[in-house]
Each structure stands twice: as structure tokens, then as C-alpha cells.
Scaffold this motif. Structure first.
Motif, short mmCIF file in Angstrom:
data_model
loop_
_atom_site.label_atom_id
_atom_site.label_comp_id
_atom_site.label_asym_id
_atom_site.label_seq_id
_atom_site.Cartn_x
_atom_site.Cartn_y
_atom_site.Cartn_z
N LYS A 175 6.22 8.18 2.88
CA LYS A 175 4.93 8.22 1.87
C LYS A 175 5.73 8.87 0.86
N ALA A 176 6.82 9.35 0.94
CA ALA A 176 7.14 9.81 -0.52
C ALA A 176 7.98 8.41 -1.19
N ALA A 177 8.65 7.63 -0.60
CA ALA A 177 9.35 6.43 -1.13
C ALA A 177 8.00 5.92 -1.94
N LEU A 178 7.20 5.99 -0.97
CA LEU A 178 5.52 4.93 -1.48
C LEU A 178 4.99 5.09 -3.06
N ALA A 179 5.08 6.87 -2.96
CA ALA A 179 4.96 7.28 -4.12
C ALA A 179 5.03 7.31 -5.30
N ASP A 180 6.56 7.67 -4.82
CA ASP A 180 7.38 7.39 -5.85
C ASP A 180 7.35 5.96 -7.00
N ASP A 181 6.46 4.72 -5.96
CA ASP A 181 6.70 3.54 -6.63
C ASP A 181 5.20 3.67 -7.18
N GLY A 182 4.25 4.24 -6.80
CA GLY A 182 2.83 4.64 -7.50
C GLY A 182 1.96 3.87 -6.61
N TYR A 183 2.82 4.00 -5.03
CA TYR A 183 1.67 3.69 -3.90
C TYR A 183 0.99 4.68 -3.49
N VAL A 184 -0.17 5.09 -3.09
CA VAL A 184 -0.91 6.24 -2.58
C VAL A 184 -1.08 6.15 -1.31
N VAL A 185 -0.40 6.42 -0.14
CA VAL A 185 -0.60 6.50 1.50
C VAL A 185 -2.18 7.40 2.00
N THR A 186 -3.25 6.47 2.36
CA THR A 186 -4.21 6.92 2.10
C THR A 186 -4.54 7.61 3.88
N GLY A 187 -3.98 6.63 4.85
CA GLY A 187 -4.35 7.20 6.73
C GLY A 187 -3.56 6.55 6.47
N GLN A 192 15.71 -1.46 10.18
CA GLN A 192 15.27 -2.02 11.47
C GLN A 192 13.73 -1.66 11.36
N ALA A 193 13.76 -1.42 10.98
CA ALA A 193 12.18 -1.69 10.78
C ALA A 193 11.44 -3.11 10.63
N LYS A 194 10.67 -3.41 11.21
CA LYS A 194 9.63 -4.53 11.01
C LYS A 194 8.35 -3.67 10.18
N VAL A 195 8.03 -4.91 9.16
CA VAL A 195 6.70 -4.26 8.31
C VAL A 195 6.01 -5.48 7.95
N ARG A 196 4.75 -5.05 8.57
CA ARG A 196 3.89 -6.20 8.02
C ARG A 196 2.48 -6.07 6.91
N VAL A 197 2.59 -6.52 5.91
CA VAL A 197 1.76 -6.02 4.83
C VAL A 197 0.36 -6.80 4.87
N ALA A 222 10.86 -1.19 0.05
CA ALA A 222 11.34 0.26 0.01
C ALA A 222 10.89 0.87 1.53
N ILE A 223 10.15 0.38 2.20
CA ILE A 223 10.44 1.47 3.24
C ILE A 223 12.08 0.24 4.15
N LYS A 277 -5.58 -3.24 2.65
CA LYS A 277 -4.73 -3.04 2.26
C LYS A 277 -3.40 -1.65 2.93
N THR A 278 -3.54 -2.73 4.51
CA THR A 278 -3.01 -1.79 5.46
C THR A 278 -1.25 -2.17 5.60
N VAL A 279 -0.55 -1.52 5.69
CA VAL A 279 0.88 -1.65 6.38
C VAL A 279 1.64 -1.50 7.09
N THR A 280 1.76 -2.10 8.66
CA THR A 280 1.95 -2.01 9.74
C THR A 280 3.35 -2.38 9.68
N VAL A 281 3.81 -0.16 10.39
CA VAL A 281 5.49 -0.70 11.04
C VAL A 281 6.28 -0.47 12.02
N ASP A 282 6.28 -1.74 12.44
CA ASP A 282 7.04 -1.05 13.91
C ASP A 282 8.43 -0.70 13.34
#
Length: 68
Positions: A52-64, A28-33, A21-22, A38-43
Motif C-alpha cells: 500500500k505504501a509503495a503504491l501510494a508513493d507512486d500515486g495509486y490508492v488502495v481502496t479495498g 516471488q509474487a505473481k501479480v495480475r492487473v 512496484a509490487i 481496477k483490481t490487482v490480484t497478488v498471489d
């Protein structure tokens, strides 16, 4: 680089789904889960509201979000 706490991730499939999704928004983003924490690091430069909107559409909630 940012680190997000994302609720709703429970397995490898979730990690893959969040990553795709990201990267779909920002190729170009590098994503580490990290499922246990429950953390996602985006470089890379990303639009946080879009992510946040894309993840929410897929049922995931960004809380911090933390800049690294």
C-alpha cells in the motif's frame, strides 16, 4: 492470495508500473492487473502495508482489500 481495488490506474503503463512496484518488493509474487475493474490480484506472501505504501508513493490508492 489477495485482491486489491486500486484507484488511479488508467492504462497499460499504470498496470505495468503497479506490477513492477509490487514485484520489486516481493519478487516471488505473481501479480495480475485488471484495468476495467481496477483490481490487482497478488498471489504470494506479501506485506500488505508495504505494498500500500509503495503504491501510494507512486500515486495509486488502495481502496479495498479482499482475501481470496
Amino acid at each position: 492470495m489477495i485482491e486489491m481495488t486500486v484507484n488511479g490506474m488508467t492504462c497499460g503503463h499504470c498496470a505495468s508500473h503497479v506490477t513492477k512496484a509490487i514485484v520489486g518488493l516481493h519478487p516471488q509474487a505473481k501479480v495480475r492487473v485488471d484495468l476495467p475493474s481496477k483490481t490487482v490480484t497478488v498471489d504470494g506472501e506479501v506485506d500488505l502495508d508495504e505494498v500500500k505504501a509503495a503504491l501510494a508513493d507512486d500515486g495509486y490508492v488502495v481502496t479495498g482489500v479482499k482475501a481470496l
